[in-house]
Design a protein around this motif. Structure first.
Motif: not given
Length: 51
Positions: A3-4, A26, A30-34
Motif C-alpha cells: 500500500e505504501r 497504483r 499502491t496507495r502512496e509513494v513517498v
C-alpha cells in the motif's frame, strides 16, 4: 501489492525512469509513494561555497 512504497532517489536519469512505473503501482493497489532524497553534508557545503 504494497500500500505504501518508500522511493529513495538521487534524481539521476535511471532513478527518474522508475517514476514512470508509479501508475502501474497504483493499478496494482499502491496507495502512496513517498519520495526521499538525502543530501550528503559535504555536498551541501560545496554548493554553499560555490565550489
Amino acid at each position: 501489492m504494497f500500500e505504501r512504497i518508500l522511493f529513495p532517489t538521487d534524481f539521476s536519469e535511471p532513478s527518474m525512469k522508475v517514476l514512470g512505473y508509479i501508475p502501474a503501482l497504483r493499478e496494482a493497489g499502491t496507495r502512496e509513494v513517498v519520495l526521499v532524497h538525502v543530501i550528503d553534508r559535504k555536498d551541501v557545503s560545496l554548493v554553499a561555497s560555490g565550489g
